[in-house]
Scaffold this active site. Structure first.
Site, PDB file in Angstrom:
ATOM      1  N   GLU A 177       0.794  -1.352   0.004  1.00  0.00           N
ATOM      2  CA  GLU A 177       0.074   0.004  -0.079  1.00  0.00           C
ATOM      3  C   GLU A 177       0.710   1.339   0.072  1.00  0.00           C
ATOM      4  O   GLU A 177       0.829   2.236   0.801  1.00  0.00           O
ATOM      5  CB  GLU A 177      -1.022  -0.088   1.133  1.00  0.00           C
ATOM      6  CG  GLU A 177      -1.869  -1.258   1.049  1.00  0.00           C
ATOM      7  CD  GLU A 177      -3.156  -0.954   2.171  1.00  0.00           C
ATOM      8  OE1 GLU A 177      -2.620  -0.650   3.168  1.00  0.00           O
ATOM      9  OE2 GLU A 177      -4.021  -1.863   2.043  1.00  0.00           O
ATOM     10  N   GLU A 380      -5.659  -8.351  -1.039  1.00  0.00           N
ATOM     11  CA  GLU A 380      -6.222  -8.295  -0.026  1.00  0.00           C
ATOM     12  C   GLU A 380      -7.816  -8.066   0.111  1.00  0.00           C
ATOM     13  O   GLU A 380      -8.144  -7.013  -0.720  1.00  0.00           O
ATOM     14  CB  GLU A 380      -5.650  -7.151   1.169  1.00  0.00           C
ATOM     15  CG  GLU A 380      -4.355  -7.376   1.732  1.00  0.00           C
ATOM     16  CD  GLU A 380      -3.822  -6.371   2.317  1.00  0.00           C
ATOM     17  OE1 GLU A 380      -4.704  -5.994   3.173  1.00  0.00           O
ATOM     18  OE2 GLU A 380      -2.725  -5.993   2.571  1.00  0.00           O
TER      19      GLU A 380
HETATM   20  C1  BG6 Z   1      -4.672  -3.214   4.721  1.00  0.00           C
HETATM   21  C2  BG6 Z   1      -3.291  -3.795   5.358  1.00  0.00           C
HETATM   22  O1  BG6 Z   1      -4.688  -1.819   4.466  1.00  0.00           O
HETATM   23  O2  BG6 Z   1      -5.602  -3.509   5.770  1.00  0.00           O
HETATM   24  C3  BG6 Z   1      -3.224  -4.771   6.438  1.00  0.00           C
HETATM   25  O3  BG6 Z   1      -2.232  -3.812   4.228  1.00  0.00           O
HETATM   26  C4  BG6 Z   1      -4.462  -4.441   7.334  1.00  0.00           C
HETATM   27  O4  BG6 Z   1      -1.801  -4.784   6.856  1.00  0.00           O
HETATM   28  C5  BG6 Z   1      -5.594  -4.713   6.443  1.00  0.00           C
HETATM   29  O5  BG6 Z   1      -4.041  -5.390   8.156  1.00  0.00           O
HETATM   30  C6  BG6 Z   1      -7.099  -4.465   7.411  1.00  0.00           C
HETATM   31  O6  BG6 Z   1      -6.499  -3.456   8.283  1.00  0.00           O
HETATM   32  P1  BG6 Z   1      -6.719  -3.599   9.815  1.00  0.00           P
HETATM   33  O7  BG6 Z   1      -6.244  -2.074  10.389  1.00  0.00           O
HETATM   34  O8  BG6 Z   1      -8.248  -3.899  10.050  1.00  0.00           O
HETATM   35  O9  BG6 Z   1      -5.874  -4.587  10.055  1.00  0.00           O
END
Ligand code: BG6
Length: 481
Positions: A177, A380
């Site tokens: 990101e 993701e």
């Molecule tokens: C993404 C990141 O933006 O979101 C991850 O690359 C992160 O590292 C994921 O875990 C979910 O966000 P969060 O804050 O709920 O863990």
């Protein structure tokens, strides 16, 4: 027409080193920025502490203890039929201080064992070189990415891992990101606070001009580092493919007022295309000069940098997708805000307030593809939820529904003609939340018996989504019931 997911589609799941590995100070590993981040929750932001405080809890120190469970985890991934496992290498395991001359052999050995295990299980790793992560020393001694010296250290790190894992890893991602900004810049490490979100980083109304410059310089230095390592990867092994990794920012206009449409276009440009143009087209967007002028941004960009950017375009685009937001002309980001934009009143949201918008994924895939015509991978996508273990089972209905709807949207995009070659859900297994540092914000297909303060057996338990995803992969995305 009902095109299927292409043969060889890379189904899988993802994690990040500082959220899953644990084992933060053994086998020669140095401290990483995340090792200095305390836990928090929705109301209480995480803190970065200069020293490791005795009474504080640092979630990265335990993660889900994958360091000691990786064989079991990979076997479970194989049971689900994963074609790929996206994980990140912890830079400070390889170069404990970041500026060391020689790598840490025990760190290299760990990832070798892990990649060999993947190979044995028929899983192709997709590896992020740095996921919000940096050796602590680089942040403290050099001020992180705002210092050009970091480029040299990153290239050294890249050369080591590309050479070491030649033949074992084909798909690499440079910066997780990169457009999100946050702590990967390193400059925040000693400030005591975790910066909140992209808006605050790049368009922080409270930042001094000097800070704004530093942030944009840090981003530029990361672009150059990425371009250099793309070239290096191709020299070391022509089989390697290197992708950028973007936070998929998707903005809709809050209303149909022309001013809101204009604001939306600007959000899309700043949060996505500022970075993507550099990494995919090899140059800053045509509007960058005006933007820099208006923001008073002065950057050090050398002729060599421009050549590197041009010669170091990525081979594919990967991105995360969780939610969509709205833009409006009159929207002022409040100090300390954790918002990405304005909430879409038409959409439902998760317990953490993240909107749920599968259709937005089809839209964003088309947006990216029409602009760059490069292969795309969603690395993701998932839902964070409170979950309970009951009689040895976890009925994570919301996750199944969330993933099903998003996979349908991907299929639609493929039918539109978009070249999508992989999908790794977030997360393969329960891990620490990056934003809040909680463990109870669970994303995994596999439950890990641990709580926010690192108590528990760390046993692995298959959730309902585990069995559901297995069927999805078996049928290459045809059976989503
Ligand atoms: C993404 C990141 O933006 O979101 C991850 O690359 C992160 O590292 C994921 O875990 C979910 O966000 P969060 O804050 O709920 O863990």
């Amino acid at each position: 027409m009902n095109k299927k997911f292409p043969d060889g589609f890379l189904w899988g799941g993802a994690t990040a080193a500082t959220q899953c590995e644990g084992a933060w100070n053994i086998d020669g590993k140095g401290e990483s920025i995340l090792d200095h981040c305390t836990n928090g929750d929705r109301m209480n932001p995480r803190r970065i502490t200069n020293t490791i405080e005795e009474n504080a809890f640092y979630p990265s120190h335990k993660g889900c203890d994958q360091y000691h469970h990786f064989e079991e985890d990979i076997e479970l991934f194989a049971e689900m039929g994963f074609k790929t496992y996206r994980l990140s290498i912890n830079w400070s395991r390889i170069y404990p201080n970041g500026d060391d001359e020689e790598p840490n052999q025990l760190g290299l050995d760990y990832y070798r064992r892990l990649f060999e295990k993947c190979k044995q299980c028929g899983i192709e790793p997709t590896v992020t070189m740095t996921h919000y992560d940096m050796p602590w020393n680089l942040a403290v001694k050099y001020g992180g990415w705002s210092n050009r010296k970091l480029i040299e250290f990153f290239v050294r790190y890249a050369k080591t891992i590309f050479t070491e894992y030649k033949g074992l890893v084909k798909n690499w991602l440079t910066f997780n990101e990169i457009n999100f900004g946050t702590i990967s810049y390193g400059e925040f490490a000693t400030s005591g606070i975790i910066p909140k979100c992209g808006h605050v980083i790049m368009e922080d109304p409270n930042a001094t001009q000097e800070e704004v410059n530093r942030r944009f310089q840090a981003l530029h230095n990361e672009f150059v580092a990425s371009a250099k390592v793309v070239q290096l990867a191709h020299e070391i092994d022509p089989e390697i493919k290197v992708g950028c990794m973007m936070c998929g920012f998707a903005y809709y206009p809050l209303t149909c007022k022309p001013e809101d449409v204009e604001a939306t276009q600007r959000s899309m440009e700043i949060w996505n295309y500022y970075s993507m143009d550099v990494m995919c087209k090899g140059k800053y967007p045509y509007w960058a000069k005006r933007y820099w002028n208006e923001q008073g941004i002065e950057l050090e960009i050398t002729e060599e940098d421009l050549r590197d950017l041009k010669n170091g375009c990525v081979d594919f685009i990967s991105f995360s997708y969780y939610r969509t937001d709205c833009s409006a002309a009159n929207h002022v980001v409040k100090e300390g805000s954790t918002e990405f934009g304005m909430k879409n009143p038409e959409l439902k949201a998760t317990e953490w307030g993240w909107t749920i918008d599968p259709k937005g994924l089809r839209w964003l895939l088309n947006e990216y593809y029409s602009r760059y015509e490069m292969p795309l991978m969603i690395v993701e996508n998932g839902i964070g939820a409170y979950e309970k273990l009951e009689d040895g089972k976890v009925h994570d209905v919301a996750r199944i529904e969330y993933m099903r709807d998003h996979i349908v949207a991907i299929k639609e995009a493929i039918n539109d003609g978009v070249d999508v070659f992989g999908y790794t859900c977030w997360s393969a297994i329960d891990i620490v939340s990056a934003g809040t540092g909680e463990f109870k914000k669970r994303y995994g297909l596999i439950y890990v018996d641990a709580d926010d303060l690192g108590n528990g057996t760390y046993n692995r338990i298959k959730k309902d989504s585990f069995y559901w995803y297995k069927k999805v992969i078996e049928t290459n995305g045809e059976n989503l019931d």
